[in-house]
Design a protein around this motif. Sequence first.
Motif, mmCIF file in Angstrom:
data_model
loop_
_atom_site.group_PDB
_atom_site.id
_atom_site.type_symbol
_atom_site.label_atom_id
_atom_site.label_comp_id
_atom_site.label_asym_id
_atom_site.label_seq_id
_atom_site.Cartn_x
_atom_site.Cartn_y
_atom_site.Cartn_z
ATOM 1 N N ARG A 203 0.782 -1.234 0.000
ATOM 2 C CA ARG A 203 0.000 0.000 0.000
ATOM 3 C C ARG A 203 0.822 1.298 0.000
ATOM 4 N N ASP A 204 2.151 1.235 0.110
ATOM 5 C CA ASP A 204 2.924 2.476 0.088
ATOM 6 C C ASP A 204 4.311 2.235 -0.506
ATOM 7 N N VAL A 205 4.337 1.640 -1.703
ATOM 8 C CA VAL A 205 5.600 1.396 -2.385
ATOM 9 C C VAL A 205 6.139 2.724 -2.904
ATOM 10 N N LYS A 206 7.326 3.083 -2.482
ATOM 11 C CA LYS A 206 7.969 4.323 -2.903
ATOM 12 C C LYS A 206 9.454 4.225 -2.594
ATOM 13 N N THR A 207 10.234 5.148 -3.139
ATOM 14 C CA THR A 207 11.686 5.079 -2.982
ATOM 15 C C THR A 207 12.120 5.238 -1.524
ATOM 16 N N VAL A 208 11.326 5.937 -0.712
ATOM 17 C CA VAL A 208 11.665 6.087 0.708
ATOM 18 C C VAL A 208 11.597 4.744 1.425
ATOM 19 N N ASN A 209 10.719 3.860 0.970
ATOM 20 C CA ASN A 209 10.538 2.557 1.609
ATOM 21 C C ASN A 209 11.366 1.451 0.963
ATOM 22 N N ILE A 210 12.349 1.845 0.168
ATOM 23 C CA ILE A 210 13.299 0.885 -0.396
ATOM 24 C C ILE A 210 14.659 1.205 0.214
ATOM 25 N N LEU A 211 15.142 0.304 1.067
ATOM 26 C CA LEU A 211 16.363 0.562 1.818
ATOM 27 C C LEU A 211 17.533 -0.234 1.251
ATOM 28 N N LEU A 212 18.736 0.324 1.396
ATOM 29 C CA LEU A 212 19.938 -0.320 0.874
ATOM 30 C C LEU A 212 20.948 -0.540 1.996
ATOM 31 N N ASN A 213 21.650 -1.676 1.923
ATOM 32 C CA ASN A 213 22.665 -1.967 2.926
ATOM 33 C C ASN A 213 24.043 -1.544 2.434
ATOM 34 N N GLU A 214 25.069 -1.937 3.177
ATOM 35 C CA GLU A 214 26.431 -1.523 2.858
ATOM 36 C C GLU A 214 26.863 -1.968 1.470
ATOM 37 N N LYS A 215 26.347 -3.123 1.014
ATOM 38 C CA LYS A 215 26.705 -3.641 -0.307
ATOM 39 C C LYS A 215 25.749 -3.152 -1.389
ATOM 40 N N LEU A 216 24.919 -2.170 -1.051
ATOM 41 C CA LEU A 216 23.943 -1.571 -1.965
ATOM 42 C C LEU A 216 22.900 -2.578 -2.451
ATOM 43 N N LYS A 217 22.629 -3.574 -1.613
ATOM 44 C CA LYS A 217 21.539 -4.502 -1.897
ATOM 45 C C LYS A 217 20.252 -3.910 -1.328
ATOM 46 N N ALA A 218 19.194 -3.966 -2.107
ATOM 47 C CA ALA A 218 17.940 -3.304 -1.728
ATOM 48 C C ALA A 218 16.940 -4.271 -1.116
ATOM 49 N N LYS A 219 16.165 -3.745 -0.158
ATOM 50 C CA LYS A 219 15.070 -4.494 0.449
ATOM 51 C C LYS A 219 13.886 -3.559 0.648
ATOM 52 N N VAL A 220 12.684 -4.129 0.578
ATOM 53 C CA VAL A 220 11.460 -3.359 0.768
ATOM 54 C C VAL A 220 11.144 -3.284 2.256
ATOM 55 N N ALA A 221 10.768 -2.093 2.719
ATOM 56 C CA ALA A 221 10.447 -1.884 4.130
ATOM 57 C C ALA A 221 9.012 -1.419 4.284
ATOM 58 N N ASP A 222 8.565 -1.361 5.548
ATOM 59 C CA ASP A 222 7.243 -0.840 5.912
ATOM 60 C C ASP A 222 6.098 -1.565 5.228
#
Length: 320
Positions: A203-222
């Motif tokens: 219900r709230d997919v957006k770039t703010v809710n896409i987080l990246l770790n040290e290796k620049l791997k992305a995960k969906v949050a919230d």
Amino acid sequence: MRPNSSKPTPKKSKKNVFIVVISVSATIVLLFAFAFVLIMKTMKINGEEKLCNKERDDTPKPDATRAFTHAEIVKITNDFEKAIGKGGYGPVFYGCLENGHEVAVKLLSQESQQEYREFLAEVKLLMRIHHKYLVSLIGFCDEGPEKILLYEYMSKGNLKEILSDKNRNSVSLNWEQRLRVALSVAQGLEYLHCGCEPPIIHRDVKTVNILLNEKLKAKVADFGLSRLGPTEDDTHIWTIAAGTPGYVDSEYNITNKLTDKSDVYSFGIVLLELISGQPAIILDEEKLHIVHWVTPKIKTGDIVSVVDPRLQGEYEINSM
């Protein structure tokens, strides 16, 4: 007295609105099809071409999801010393567990707190959702009036910050990294929609809710927050359609019903942001939606002006 023929009748007005909506929707579908084909044609990294991936996260977890006391939360955050963000649900603080694993500690604001039973149901839901492209829930605290959630810490922050930072010294994603981000988000959403029972709408997919770790791997949050219960047909988990301007699909504005297609639309906007480096709402002389910005460029085949100039031409133009 004859009515003014220059003024549309209510029926004509509704018909015109419907035609406009259909036209805009068709354009958006074409744009997203373009973006999807672009990604899938160039995505030949480690054989990750298959979009449907229902495999659960097999990466090691920092700790089994468990309940924390408020005293433990205070210790983990060093008395809430370092704020690292603020979302729609409340402030987020940096924390570190005794074993050295870093966590993000999210305090649910009084306005967003659910009833106690609903909060526990939410925690139980999040505890059983594990996927390598979804931010993991580490623990929770429901001691006293405060409701707190602990998530794995993603050190590079969110995608919006990275894409909007034009500083030469900042992190800049190359084409391959952007493709990886896109595929990761797609697989995370696919798991929520197809791999969970019942399916979950973010219900709230957006770039703010896409987080990246040290290796620049992305995960969906919230994902999964503010869940209200099942829909009428009991096939999806229904969530508050708070949404964010620029990411909410036009169909929802008409029907007021939230579906997995709403997530797909929002993901399409994220794809356009990844490709262009532009935000969902472009602030120039006036606010301009990214779809309206990119549409005339796509129509004239001006791909070069669409792609983020920071890529310096390092992208697969033939697949467009």
